[in-house]
Each structure stands twice: as C-alpha cells, then as structure tokens.
Design a protein around this motif. Structure first.
Motif, PDB file in Angstrom:
ATOM      1  N   HIS A 218       0.859  -1.185   0.000  1.00 45.95           N
ATOM      2  CA  HIS A 218       0.000   0.000   0.000  1.00 45.95           C
ATOM      3  C   HIS A 218       0.894   1.233   0.000  1.00 45.95           C
ATOM      4  O   HIS A 218       1.996   1.202   0.560  1.00 45.95           O
ATOM      5  CB  HIS A 218      -0.898   0.007   1.238  1.00 45.95           C
ATOM      6  CG  HIS A 218      -1.879   1.138   1.273  1.00 45.95           C
ATOM      7  ND1 HIS A 218      -2.952   1.218   0.418  1.00 45.95           N
ATOM      8  CD2 HIS A 218      -1.941   2.253   2.058  1.00 45.95           C
ATOM      9  CE1 HIS A 218      -3.642   2.319   0.667  1.00 45.95           C
ATOM     10  NE2 HIS A 218      -3.048   2.964   1.660  1.00 45.95           N
ATOM     11  N   GLN A 219       0.424   2.281  -0.627  1.00 48.62           N
ATOM     12  CA  GLN A 219       1.177   3.534  -0.604  1.00 48.62           C
ATOM     13  C   GLN A 219       0.295   4.675  -0.122  1.00 48.62           C
ATOM     14  O   GLN A 219      -0.900   4.722  -0.400  1.00 48.62           O
ATOM     15  CB  GLN A 219       1.761   3.851  -1.986  1.00 48.62           C
ATOM     16  CG  GLN A 219       0.735   3.903  -3.099  1.00 48.62           C
ATOM     17  CD  GLN A 219       0.732   5.227  -3.862  1.00 48.62           C
ATOM     18  OE1 GLN A 219       1.117   6.267  -3.340  1.00 48.62           O
ATOM     19  NE2 GLN A 219       0.264   5.177  -5.094  1.00 48.62           N
ATOM     20  N   ARG A 220       0.915   5.555   0.628  1.00 48.37           N
ATOM     21  CA  ARG A 220       0.216   6.745   1.119  1.00 48.37           C
ATOM     22  C   ARG A 220       1.099   7.960   0.835  1.00 48.37           C
ATOM     23  O   ARG A 220       2.285   7.960   1.170  1.00 48.37           O
ATOM     24  CB  ARG A 220      -0.057   6.636   2.619  1.00 48.37           C
ATOM     25  CG  ARG A 220      -0.902   7.783   3.178  1.00 48.37           C
ATOM     26  CD  ARG A 220      -1.046   7.650   4.677  1.00 48.37           C
ATOM     27  NE  ARG A 220      -1.648   6.387   5.040  1.00 48.37           N
ATOM     28  CZ  ARG A 220      -2.959   6.158   5.083  1.00 48.37           C
ATOM     29  NH1 ARG A 220      -3.797   7.124   4.748  1.00 48.37           N
ATOM     30  NH2 ARG A 220      -3.422   4.988   5.436  1.00 48.37           N
ATOM     31  N   ARG A 221       0.517   8.972   0.238  1.00 51.61           N
ATOM     32  CA  ARG A 221       1.287  10.141  -0.187  1.00 51.61           C
ATOM     33  C   ARG A 221       1.035  11.319   0.742  1.00 51.61           C
ATOM     34  O   ARG A 221      -0.103  11.590   1.139  1.00 51.61           O
ATOM     35  CB  ARG A 221       0.934  10.514  -1.623  1.00 51.61           C
ATOM     36  CG  ARG A 221       1.779  11.650  -2.164  1.00 51.61           C
ATOM     37  CD  ARG A 221       1.684  11.741  -3.669  1.00 51.61           C
ATOM     38  NE  ARG A 221       2.721  12.633  -4.178  1.00 51.61           N
ATOM     39  CZ  ARG A 221       3.331  12.470  -5.327  1.00 51.61           C
ATOM     40  NH1 ARG A 221       3.029  11.446  -6.097  1.00 51.61           N
ATOM     41  NH2 ARG A 221       4.253  13.322  -5.725  1.00 51.61           N
ATOM     42  N   SER A 222       2.089  12.034   1.072  1.00 48.59           N
ATOM     43  CA  SER A 222       2.003  13.280   1.829  1.00 48.59           C
ATOM     44  C   SER A 222       3.007  14.245   1.217  1.00 48.59           C
ATOM     45  O   SER A 222       4.221  14.122   1.431  1.00 48.59           O
ATOM     46  CB  SER A 222       2.317  13.045   3.308  1.00 48.59           C
ATOM     47  OG  SER A 222       2.273  14.273   4.021  1.00 48.59           O
TER      48      SER A 222
ATOM     49  N   ASP B 246       4.935   7.007   1.321  1.00 49.05           N
ATOM     50  CA  ASP B 246       5.180   5.902   2.248  1.00 49.05           C
ATOM     51  C   ASP B 246       4.665   4.619   1.623  1.00 49.05           C
ATOM     52  O   ASP B 246       3.466   4.496   1.333  1.00 49.05           O
ATOM     53  CB  ASP B 246       4.488   6.159   3.588  1.00 49.05           C
ATOM     54  CG  ASP B 246       5.199   7.218   4.405  1.00 49.05           C
ATOM     55  OD1 ASP B 246       6.370   6.985   4.755  1.00 49.05           O
ATOM     56  OD2 ASP B 246       4.598   8.271   4.680  1.00 49.05           O
TER      57      ASP B 246
ATOM     58  N   ALA C 101      -4.946  -1.577   4.881  1.00 48.45           N
ATOM     59  CA  ALA C 101      -5.957  -1.144   3.902  1.00 48.45           C
ATOM     60  C   ALA C 101      -6.689  -2.351   3.329  1.00 48.45           C
ATOM     61  O   ALA C 101      -6.082  -3.383   3.021  1.00 48.45           O
ATOM     62  CB  ALA C 101      -5.281  -0.361   2.781  1.00 48.45           C
TER      63      ALA C 101
END
Length: 403
Positions: A349-353, A358, A399
């Motif tokens: 899973h990827q999470r963008r900020s 990440d 997720a």
C-alpha cells in the motif's frame, strides 16, 4: 463470425496428436518478459505498452499510470498523461468487462469492433428497470450526437440523452453508490464499445465524456469477426496459454460461448492446443517457444494491474496464503500485489504526503537478501513514476480491497 452459447465444451480435434506440454515456470518467464516485468519494454512508449497488455486498467487512474510507467524506461505519470490528453496516442474508454481501460488510440477501431462482437452478460437489474434493445440503440444514437463536438459531464450528458430519447431515459432506476442513476446509464459502456463515447479530460473533479472521433478523425469500429479473432490472438500472446474459461472470465462472456469461439478459431488454424497445468489450453498457432531462464524478479504491481487480473490458473498464480490475502472473493486486482519470481507473494500500500510516498509492503513469506535489495529498487522506481520520494517499510498492510 457467429457463436452461440453451448455447454462449455473444450474444443478438441478428434484423433489429433497429443499437444505439446508447456511447463509452468517457462510460461511464467514468458509472461513476465512479454509484460515488461522481466525488464523494460524496448523501443516502446505508453501507447505501445498499453497495446502489449491488451489495455491498462484505469479504474484507478494513478494505478494505470504506474502500470505503464513501471514497464518502461524513464517514463513517469506525466508522460502517460501527455500521451493521453495532449498527444492522444492513448484513449481512456470502457474496455473488456465494461471496465475502464487505457488503450492505444490507433487500435480503437480494433477494440470497438471486437467488443461489439461479444454477447451481453446477465443484467442484474429488475425487468422493469432494464433497457430494451430499441431503447439501447436510441441511447447510443443520442450519446453519439451529443458528444460529436463536446466534452460533457455525466449530468450534462443525461440532459442531452433525455432531450433526444425521451423522459424514460432519465428514470432513476439504477442503484449506484449512495444514490440512483438514470436508466440510460446502463448503456454507457455499450456506447463506448460501439464507438460513440470515450472519456475526456476531467473538469475539476468531474469526469467528462467525448467522442472518439476527436481522437481519431474518421474513426469507426472495424469488422467484428476479424477484430475478435485478432483480440484473441493478442490476449493469448500476453496471457496464454489460456482456456476458453479463462478468456470468458477476462471478457465476462458465457463460458460456452467462449468455447465455441475457440473451436471456430482452432478449426481455422488460428490457435493450437497445448497441455498446461494438467489441462488443455490454447496458444496462438506456432507460439510455443519459451525462454530458457526461469522467472525472476521482484515487482510492486498496482491496483488492477493487467498481469494479475489476467493471470491463470489462479491457484498457481496466487499460491498458498496469497489466495486469501491478495484476492478479494477470488477476484484479482483489488489489492496491489508484491510479485516475486512471477507469483503473488504479498500485498502493499502507498500513502502520499506532499512529495513523500510511504510504501508499506506485507510479504507473505521470507525474502532473500537479493529480493530485499530488489524491493528497495522497486520502491524507488514506484516513487519515480509517481513523482515522489519513497519511504519503504515492511509490515502488515491494514488497507482493505479496492471496490
């Protein structure tokens, strides 16, 4: 080419010699190479890559951009967007199974010709909510007329279709998310398959639709029978060996109809049988050569990546714990997949900020030191395609599956 559903029999030529046996590892290695997953596709751009895959799934647009970018040298999501919205070498439309795909614009006549040749699937709506064949034709004609020189949102297209076809087209009879959609939208993917509609650029957060004529002046669907045979050949090149049942699942057609289709193609010499994973499967005639090297490599495949969606047999492609962790009720694509040596071996899973991306990877088994190095390289490549800076961790992914 005319086909009618049958009992789903496997097309076999009586008295034919035993077909060649293709080993699983050799087929995996060939699929990886043909998908640009053993190494980048050479001398190719986003449209070439989409053609090789028989379309890049674009339900999640960032996933489609990543699917294409990770198979090409130095290609980022911006290059995919340029190919789609500026160069128009790609087109976003409804492809196999009525799902959103990126297809090569130059191949749109082929794909619309083939997709119109497929039988319609079961309609889950109540009889009173369904479109009749005549109503479907009226909707498609209204859509084609409304979009000829325009880019319209769904609401604007609804107004145009209702004005042209009649109030019945706007009846709110289709359950959709938290509301109801108008009756005409049952024919949305049919309009695309018949060449009347494709996606236009988003207007803010709103999707728009337009005419494929604006991508390809003079466009019209190619002859259905020839187009369907060519699409089967392309499908087998990318995903074969495959059974008629695998193709039926990929196109969402009745298995018996697919068996009849393969029987017709076998009789014409277009496809030939092989033994694969203990059953009779099919390849394009003469396409039995396999690489000498075994399947190798670590890849991070996004949601609905074409490789995972088209990989069969499922039990071999998603072995052991992967069947329960990386599939959603047996359906592939709903999770991003960690691919190790051609097999599903975890999820991620990827999470963008901002620019930080990440990336959390959940392997389902131990990774060798070499695999861990490759995983780091893949995280870098993923972030490069998406225009960010990666931070990789391994551990549980919380997720759930994408709808």
């Amino acid at each position: 080419m005319s086909h009618s559903p049958s009992a789903g029999r496997d097309p076999v030529t009586a008295g034919a010699p035993a077909p060649p046996r293709l080993p699983w590892d050799g087929v995996l290695a060939r699929r990886l190479a043909r998908h640009g997953l053993a190494g980048p596709l050479r001398d190719s751009g986003p449209a070439d890559c989409a053609g090789v895959l028989c379309g890049a799934h674009a339900q999640v647009m960032s996933a489609a951009e990543l699917s294409l970018g990770l198979r090409l040298d130095g290609v980022t999501r911006d290059a995919v967007r340029t190919a789609l919205w500026e160069e128009r070498s790609l087109v976003k439309t409804f492809g196999p199974r009525g799902t959103v795909h990126l297809l090569p614009a130059a191949e749109l006549p082929l794909w619309t010709g083939a997709l119109t040749a497929l039988p319609t699937g079961r309609n889950a709506l109540s009889p009173g909510a369904r479109l009749t064949p005549g109503q479907t034709d009226a909707v498609v004609a209204a859509v084609a007329d409304a979009l000829r020189d325009a880019e319209l949102t769904a609401d604007e297209l609804t107004e145009a279709v209702v004005a042209a076809a009649g109030p019945w087209a706007g009846d709110l009879v289709m359950p959709a998310f938290q509301g109801m959609w108008p009756r005409w939208r049952q024919a949305l993917h049919t309009a695309a398959h018949r060449g009347a509609l494709c996606f236009g650029p988003n207007r803010g957060r709103k999707v728009t639709y337009t005419s494929p004529q604006r991508w390809l002046p003079g466009f019209r669907p190619a002859a259905p029978a020839d187009s369907l045979a060519r699409v089967v050949s392309r499908y087998l090149h990318a995903y074969g060996p495959a059974t008629p049942g695998h193709f039926a699942r990929w196109t969402a057609v009745p298995p018996g109809w697919a068996a009849d289709l393969f029987g017709t193609l076998a009789a014409s010499g277009a496809v030939e049988p092989v033994e694969f994973c203990g059953e009779r499967a099919w390849v394009t005639a003469g396409d039995t050569a396999l690489p000498g090297d075994p399947p190798r490599g670590v890849r991070l495949l996004p949601y609905f990546d074409a490789y995972t969606v088209g990989s069969h047999p499922r039990a071999r492609a998603f072995p052991g714990r992967a069947a329960g962790r990386a599939l959603a009720r047996g359906q592939a694509g709903n999770f991003p997949v960690l691919l190790v040596d051609g097999l599903a071996a975890g999820v991620w899973h990827q999470r963008r900020s901002g620019r930080r991306i990440d990336i959390t990877v959940e392997p389902l088994g131990p990774l060798s030191a070499a695999h861990r190095r490759e995983l780091g390289e893949q995280a870098e490549r993923t972030a490069s395609v998406l225009g960010g800076v990666p931070r990789l961790t391994t551990g549980p992914v919380s997720a759930g599956p994408h709808a």
